[in-house]
Write a protein that holds these residues in place. Structure first.
Motif, PDB file in Angstrom:
ATOM      1  N   ILE A 157       0.391  -8.035  10.874  1.00 45.11           N
ATOM      2  CA  ILE A 157      -0.809  -8.770  11.281  1.00 45.11           C
ATOM      3  C   ILE A 157      -0.391  -9.897  12.229  1.00 45.11           C
ATOM      4  N   LEU A 198      -0.569   0.353   8.597  1.00 45.93           N
ATOM      5  CA  LEU A 198       0.814   0.374   8.131  1.00 45.93           C
ATOM      6  C   LEU A 198       1.196   1.782   7.663  1.00 45.93           C
ATOM      7  N   HIS A 255       2.140  -9.055   2.255  1.00 44.90           N
ATOM      8  CA  HIS A 255       2.127  -9.061   0.786  1.00 44.90           C
ATOM      9  C   HIS A 255       3.502  -9.400   0.225  1.00 44.90           C
ATOM     10  N   ARG A 269     -11.534  -0.097   8.553  1.00 44.94           N
ATOM     11  CA  ARG A 269     -11.796  -0.557   7.201  1.00 44.94           C
ATOM     12  C   ARG A 269     -12.961  -1.530   7.313  1.00 44.94           C
ATOM     13  N   ARG A 283     -10.769  -3.766  -0.224  1.00 44.19           N
ATOM     14  CA  ARG A 283     -10.665  -5.073  -0.898  1.00 44.19           C
ATOM     15  C   ARG A 283     -12.018  -5.516  -1.485  1.00 44.19           C
ATOM     16  N   ASP A 293       4.962  -6.222   5.845  1.00 37.99           N
ATOM     17  CA  ASP A 293       3.727  -7.002   5.796  1.00 37.99           C
ATOM     18  C   ASP A 293       3.663  -8.215   4.872  1.00 37.99           C
ATOM     19  N   ARG A 304       0.846  -1.198   0.000  1.00 38.51           N
ATOM     20  CA  ARG A 304       0.000   0.000   0.000  1.00 38.51           C
ATOM     21  C   ARG A 304       0.877   1.242   0.000  1.00 38.51           C
ATOM     22  N   SER A 310      -5.014   2.642   6.500  1.00 41.34           N
ATOM     23  CA  SER A 310      -4.115   1.494   6.686  1.00 41.34           C
ATOM     24  C   SER A 310      -3.234   1.764   7.888  1.00 41.34           C
ATOM     25  N   TYR A 341      -2.470  -9.617  -4.904  1.00 35.62           N
ATOM     26  CA  TYR A 341      -3.057  -8.823  -3.818  1.00 35.62           C
ATOM     27  C   TYR A 341      -4.392  -9.406  -3.340  1.00 35.62           C
TER      28      TYR A 341
HETATM   29  C1  G6P Z   1      -3.745  -3.904   7.410  1.00 35.48           C
HETATM   30  C2  G6P Z   1      -2.503  -4.447   6.779  1.00 35.48           C
HETATM   31  C3  G6P Z   1      -1.844  -3.417   5.916  1.00 35.48           C
HETATM   32  C4  G6P Z   1      -2.812  -2.859   4.935  1.00 35.48           C
HETATM   33  C5  G6P Z   1      -4.027  -2.339   5.653  1.00 35.48           C
HETATM   34  C6  G6P Z   1      -5.051  -1.817   4.687  1.00 35.48           C
HETATM   35  O1  G6P Z   1      -3.435  -2.911   8.309  1.00 35.48           O
HETATM   36  O2  G6P Z   1      -1.639  -4.878   7.769  1.00 35.48           O
HETATM   37  O3  G6P Z   1      -0.786  -3.966   5.197  1.00 35.48           O
HETATM   38  O4  G6P Z   1      -2.258  -1.821   4.189  1.00 35.48           O
HETATM   39  O5  G6P Z   1      -4.572  -3.380   6.403  1.00 35.48           O
HETATM   40  O6  G6P Z   1      -5.411  -2.816   3.768  1.00 35.48           O
HETATM   41  P1  G6P Z   1      -5.245  -2.597   2.235  1.00 35.48           P
HETATM   42  O7  G6P Z   1      -5.534  -3.928   1.636  1.00 35.48           O
HETATM   43  O8  G6P Z   1      -6.249  -1.553   1.859  1.00 35.48           O
HETATM   44  O9  G6P Z   1      -3.887  -2.148   1.962  1.00 35.48           O
END
Ligand code: G6P
Length: 742
Positions: free
Chosen positions: A424, A285, A401, A535, A573, A399, A264, A283, A344
């Motif tokens: 996470i 992060l 990903h 989120r 997502r 993270d 991200r 996020s 992703y």
């Molecule tokens: C969590 C994850 C992050 C991510 C965020 C938002 O905090 O640990 O890596 O960026 O969610 O999710 P997204 O899929 O929108 O990046």
């Protein structure tokens, strides 16, 4: 000024030496030498003239004798001459004989050698020699030699001597200046710089002086090591600010740029109604890393996911952020729809996300997704290699990903220090073991120098997993894993937020925020407000939260019409089925509960499914009486910490799920089990009726913790540990080091 003194002083000293020492000495010496020479000459003349004069004396012909004298004194040096028959006579002399020279004074005047006298004609040397005859046994020959040439010669010698001394003085002066410049000042400055530590770190970019280099490099290493050790010891004594972080990067890590890599990006450029607008994604992060990057600059490599992202980058796919006077660069990676879908949405978010969160959503693993995941991780690795300015950069991999990235970077840049942070939870070995690519993921992660998790529990799970699934040595005392002959440290770094919150987030007063919120939603004065900011993710427990609100109204009906819960839910997502279904369920539930209490004042639930910028989110935090974080499983959860940091009025209550990492750090919150609706309802009631003094006491303690353990400390500790491991690596590489290992 100092320079000219260094030149003039030696010059003046040389001239003074010339005037007061050399000139009189030379004058004296030359006079003595000439007197002696001329006196010898006088003897020579007397001896030569002895015979002819003897005849003349015997003849008694005074006229002829005088003529003879006159003829001889035509020699330019022989000034006058005469003859004294007895001491009582008048001398028979040439006209030039000065009157003070007479026969009676002759003996006292001229003892053995000649005497120098000054006359109107200048300096003269008077010499007397016996010229005895039988009839004149006391006869004396007087010879006066002109000494003025001595003065002329002395003057000439003085002139040459003066030039010589002048030259000498100038040379000495120049040498003094040059030596002082090259040697003294250089050394003094060099040593001073060494003592100040400046020369060591060369802040001005000046090269070190060659002769100081060996001392400097040893001292530099020593000072660095001592300071780094002190810092890691005094970790909790330090004030953690952006400056502290910069100091670590420039000191412990010797000015290395940090490269952050995440999926991200921190700023997304999107097209809205024909214009490009910048958004800050929801996020955890991003919330944590953004202030770090502002402080440290460097490059953040991330997926360019915004609809206008390509329009704003340069030819290297870079864009400076934030806005004018950018603090750092985003390097954007472009993904095809297939890559994004597989890497992703597929492997990361349908596979790893539910695998790591206990939220009762089954992970889905597809080979095609895995292939895209591998491919995209490789794309990121290539970008890291391109962005690295040195062979040993510091790379902060973020993270789930990018689990394969650490190994890929390590292979491309073996000297890189790779810090991977897993934002996470990490599940237990059984749960993780269901992933078909579990070995590859662990192998990828163990390319890191350090792997960080929010809690010790997740560190333990990770080490257990490695121990169970790989041929690796897990050391539970040092929390390190040795795999493929290399060491990875597994450490706990609880993430946090910027402290104090960025200017602008606390701009409006709590009262103002509250008034605005009530006005916007038509809520009456005195109406109690709770907030939730997430989120729209099934791990966040939004359904459980709404259920708790409903239960509160059932159990404590006095709150019906008097309390509303505002939920800000950022879509996320959305291509994934489970997320679409979740959104439907959450909206339906809000509608159902509102329907149930319809007609009884303001609705219990106000749901905004939309993205909100940080300043809007902070306005909600400030307006609320309580904030409810009900995650079913969460690495840390920064909303909890943001709410506390937003409340500089020391009011408001935090209700926090026991399944968040934050619950371990904020025990003063009302800790709840989100699956227990009755307990959550009781917590809501407790929060709404909590006396102000108790609110203050609880939130003060939580604010104190966040102030102390802010996001700069989170990043700083990782960087300090990385610096420590680099130092240890250098040490182990030294020849003669017997062992490699922890
Ligand atoms: C969590 C994850 C992050 C991510 C965020 C938002 O905090 O640990 O890596 O960026 O969610 O999710 P997204 O899929 O929108 O990046």
């Amino acid at each position: 000024m100092r320079l000219s003194l260094r030149f003039i002083v030696p010059l003046l000293l040389t001239i003074a030496a010339f005037a007061y020492g050399a000139v009189p000495l030379v004058d004296n010496l030359t006079t003595r030498w000439f007197v002696r020479d001329l006196d010898l000459r006088a003897s020579l003349i007397a001896n030569t003239l002895h015979e002819p004069l003897d005849a003349l004396i015997r003849s008694g012909d005074h006229r002829r004798m005088l003529e003879y004298f006159n003829r001889i004194t035509q020699d330019e040096r022989l000034y006058a001459m005469g003859f004294c028959p007895t001491p009582g006579d008048e001398p028979l002399a040439t006209l030039a004989l000065p009157p003070e020279i007479n026969c009676s004074s002759l003996d006292s005047l001229v003892a053995l050698s000649g005497t120098l006298i000054s006359s109107a004609a200048g300096p003269l040397l008077v010499s007397a020699r016996a010229l005895a005859a039988p009839e004149m046994p006391e006869g004396r020959l007087i010879l006066l030699q002109d000494m003025s040439f001595v003065e002329r010669r002395s003057e000439e010698t003085r002139k040459y001597l003066f030039y010589f001394f002048l030259g000498l003085g100038a040379t000495v002066s120049l040498l003094t200046v040059v030596i002082a410049q090259l040697s003294w000042r250089g050394w003094v400055q060099g040593l001073r710089a060494l003592l100040r530590g400046e020369g060591l770190f060369r802040p001005s970019g000046k090269p070190e002086r060659a002769e100081l280099r060996p001392i400097a490099s040893d001292l530099r290493v020593l000072i660095h090591d001592i300071e780094a050790e002190r810092r890691s010891r005094d970790d909790d004594q330090m004030a953690w600010t952006p400056d502290t972080l910069r100091a670590i990067l420039h000191g412990d890590l010797r000015g290395q740029d940090a490269i952050v890599v995440s999926n991200r990006e921190p700023y997304v450029h999107v097209r809205q109604n024909g214009a490009i607008v910048v958004q800050r994604p929801a996020s955890g992060l991003v919330t944590a890393m953004e202030p770090i990057m502002r402080a440290c600059s460097g490059t953040w490599i991330a997926h360019g996911s915004g609809s206008a992202d390509r329009e704003v980058v340069d030819r290297h796919d870079r864009v400076g952020v934030p806005g004018a006077g950018p603090a750092y660069q985003i390097r954007r990676i472009w993904l095809s729809p297939e890559q994004e879908a597989g890497y992703y949405y597929g492997f990361a978010n349908e596979g790893l996300w539910p695998l790591c969160h206990i939220a009762h959503v089954r992970p889905t693993f597809r080979t095609s997704d895995w292939e895209q995941y591998v491919q995209v991780n490789r794309l990121f690795a290539q970008a890291v290699a391109q962005e690295a300015k040195a062979s040993d950069p510091i790379v902060l991999v973020q993270d789930y990903h990018l689990a394969l990235l650490p190994r890929m970077i390590h292979e491309a840049l073996p000297a890189a220090t790779i810090i991977t942070f897993w934002h996470i939870p990490w599940p237990n070995p059984e749960a993780f073991g269901i992933c078909p690519w579990r070995h590859e993921l662990l192998d990828g992660l163990l390319g890191s120098t350090i792997i960080g998790f929010h809690t010790q529990f997740h560190c333990n799970n990770f080490v257990d997993t490695v121990d169970r699934l790989l041929e690796a040595r897990a050391d539970r005392e040092t929390f390190t894993v040795t795999y493929r002959g290399e060491l990875t440290a597994v450490k706990r770094y609880p993430i946090s937020v910027d402290w104090p919150p960025a200017a602008g987030l606390l701009g409006r007063s709590v009262e103002e925020c509250r008034r605005e919120l009530r006005a916007r939603h038509g809520l009456p004065p005195g109406h109690a407000i709770g907030v939730g900011v997430d989120r729209l993710d099934y791990t966040k427990g939004i359904e459980e939260r709404f259920r708790a609100v409903e239960r509160l109204l059932e159990l404590q009906p006095q709150w019906v019409g008097k309390f509303s819960f505002v939920q800000v839910a950022a879509p996320t997502r959305s291509s994934i089925e489970q997320y679409q279904e979740y959104e439907v369920r959450v909206k339906a539930m809000a509608a159902r509960i509102n329907d149930r209490f319809a007609g009884k004042g303001s609705p219990p639930i106000i749901l905004h499914v939309e993205h909100q910028e940080p300043h809007q989110v902070y306005a909600y935090y400030r307006a609320a009486d309580l904030c409810f974080v009900s995650s079913l499983h969460d690495g840390m959860n920064l909303v909890a910490k943001e709410f506390v940091s937003a409340r500089d009025d020391e009011r408001g209550v935090l209700i926090l799920s026991q399944f968040t990492g934050a619950a371990r750090e904020l025990p003063e919150a009302l800790i709840v089990n989100p699956y227990d609706a009755d307990q959550c309802a009781a917590a809501l009631h407790l929060a709404l009726s909590m006396p102000v003094a108790e609110q203050r006491a609880r939130i003060r303690l939580m604010r104190g913790l966040i102030r102390e353990f802010n996001v700069y400390r989170w990043a700083g500790r990782m960087l300090m540990d990385a610096a420590g491991m680099r130092r240890r690596g250098r040490l182990l590489e030294r020849p003669g080091t017997p062992l490699r290992g922890p």
